[in-house]
Design an enzyme around this catalytic site. Structure first.
Site, PDB file in Angstrom:
ATOM      1  N   ASP A  80      -9.323  -1.242  -3.683  1.00 20.78           N
ATOM      2  CA  ASP A  80      -8.215  -1.783  -2.898  1.00 20.78           C
ATOM      3  C   ASP A  80      -8.791  -2.479  -1.677  1.00 20.78           C
ATOM      4  O   ASP A  80      -9.789  -2.028  -1.101  1.00 20.78           O
ATOM      5  CB  ASP A  80      -7.270  -0.663  -2.441  1.00 20.78           C
ATOM      6  CG  ASP A  80      -6.491  -0.068  -3.609  1.00 20.78           C
ATOM      7  OD1 ASP A  80      -6.323  -0.776  -4.627  1.00 20.78           O
ATOM      8  OD2 ASP A  80      -6.064   1.098  -3.510  1.00 20.78           O
ATOM      9  N   ASP A 106      -2.000  -4.086  -8.069  1.00 24.76           N
ATOM     10  CA  ASP A 106      -0.865  -3.310  -7.551  1.00 24.76           C
ATOM     11  C   ASP A 106       0.339  -4.210  -7.258  1.00 24.76           C
ATOM     12  O   ASP A 106       1.474  -3.904  -7.643  1.00 24.76           O
ATOM     13  CB  ASP A 106      -1.276  -2.570  -6.275  1.00 24.76           C
ATOM     14  CG  ASP A 106      -2.351  -1.525  -6.538  1.00 24.76           C
ATOM     15  OD1 ASP A 106      -2.443  -1.068  -7.690  1.00 24.76           O
ATOM     16  OD2 ASP A 106      -3.083  -1.185  -5.587  1.00 24.76           O
TER      17      ASP A 106
END
Length: 258
Positions: free
Chosen positions: A208, A223
Site C-alpha cells: 500500500d 483497493d
C-alpha cells in the site's frame, strides 16, 4: 381348275390407288414429328398463360405467401421481446477481461515502482498533507483492515475471482462488465501480492502506498478499483439494471404497454 393368272394391274389403271413414294412417306413422318413438338412447346406456354391470367390467381397466391412470411417474422420478433430479449445484447466478457487486465497492469506497475524507489517511513508529499505517497506492507484486507488474517483473505480473493469469471461468461451489460472488471482486476492485484510476496505463499503482505489525509487508511490501486467497482454494482442493482442488459422496471412497463 382355273389356271388363269391374275391380271397384273397396270400403273395407269384408274381403279388402283396411287402408290406413295419413299419421299412422300418421309415427309409425312416429318410433319407428324413437328406437330408433336409444337404441342409439347405449347403446353408450358399455356401454363405461363394461366399464371399470368387476368384474374390474378397466381399473383394472389404469391401475395398470400409474402403475407405469411411477414407475419412469421413479426411473431418471432414479438417472441424475442416477450422473452426479455437478452440475445439483443452482445456478450461482454471481453470487455470485463480487458478492464481487469488494465487494472492489474497498473496496480502491479505502480507497486513495483514504489518498492524500487521508496523507503518505508519516508513519505513523499504530493499535495501537502492531503495526498502523500508512503510505503506500507499490509498483512490485512483493503485499507489495512483485518490484519493477521492473510490466509483467509487469500482464499476469499480466489473465490471472488472465480465467481466474477463465472458471472462474466453470460454477461451482456456493459455497465456490469465495467464494475465486475474493476473488482476482478483489483482482486487479482492483491492476490498476486499474497501469493508471491514475503513472508510466503498465501501470507504475502500487500503493498500500500497512497495516503489521503491523516485519518484515511493507506491503500493502493487495487483497493480503490475494488471499491469503485463495488459501488458501481450497487448503483446498477438499485436502479434495476440487470447483468443481461435489461432494466427490470423499464422492461415490465414496456410489456404492460404491449
Amino acid at each position: 381348275m382355273n389356271t388363269d393368272r391374275p391380271r397384273e394391274q397396270h400403273l395407269d389403271d384408274p381403279d388402283e390407288p396411287p402408290r406413295e413414294s419413299a419421299a412422300d412417306r418421309g415427309a409425312d413422318r416429318d410433319d407428324e414429328s413437328g406437330a408433336r413438338d409444337t404441342g409439347a412447346a405449347s403446353a408450358p406456354a399455356a401454363s405461363g398463360s394461366d399464371a399470368a391470367a387476368p384474374d390474378g390467381t397466381a399473383s394472389d397466391r404469391g401475395d398470400s405467401d409474402d403475407a405469411v412470411d411477414t407475419a412469421g417474422t413479426g411473431a418471432d420478433s414479438a417472441t424475442a421481446r416477450m422473452s426479455g430479449a437478452p440475445a439483443a445484447f452482445p456478450r461482454r466478457l471481453p470487455w470485463l477481461l480487458l478492464i481487469a487486465a488494465v487494472v492489474l497492469a497498473v496496480d502491479l506497475g505502480t507497486k513495483a515502482l514504489v518498492v524500487a524507489k521508496m523507503t518505508p517511513g519516508e513519505p513523499i508529499s504530493i499535495i501537502g498533507d492531503v495526498v502523500r505517497l508512503t510505503l506500507i506492507r499490509n498483512s490485512g484486507a483493503a485499507f489495512s483492515m483485518a490484519t493477521g488474517m492473510t490466509w483467509l483473505l487469500t482464499l476469499i480473493a480466489v473465490a471472488v475471482v472465480i465467481g466474477v469469471i463465472r458471472i462474466g461468461r453470460t454477461l451482456r451489460s456493459l455497465s456490469w462488465a465495467i464494475g465486475l472488471g474493476l473488482v476482478l482486476g483489483g482482486a487479482l492485484g492483491n492476490l498476486v501480492d499474497r501469493l508471491f510476496r514475503s513472508p510466503g505463499p498465501l501470507q504475502g503482505h500487500v503493498i500500500d502506498f497512497i495516503a489521503v489525509t491523516k485519518w484515511w487508511p493507506v491503500f493502493n490501486v487495487a483497493d480503490s478499483s475494488i471499491v469503485c467497482g463495488a459501488i458501481l454494482l450497487v448503483v446498477l442493482t438499485v436502479f434495476g439494471f440487470e447483468p443481461d442488459g435489461t432494466r427490470a422496471g423499464h422492461d415490465q412497463d414496456a410489456k404492460a404497454g404491449e
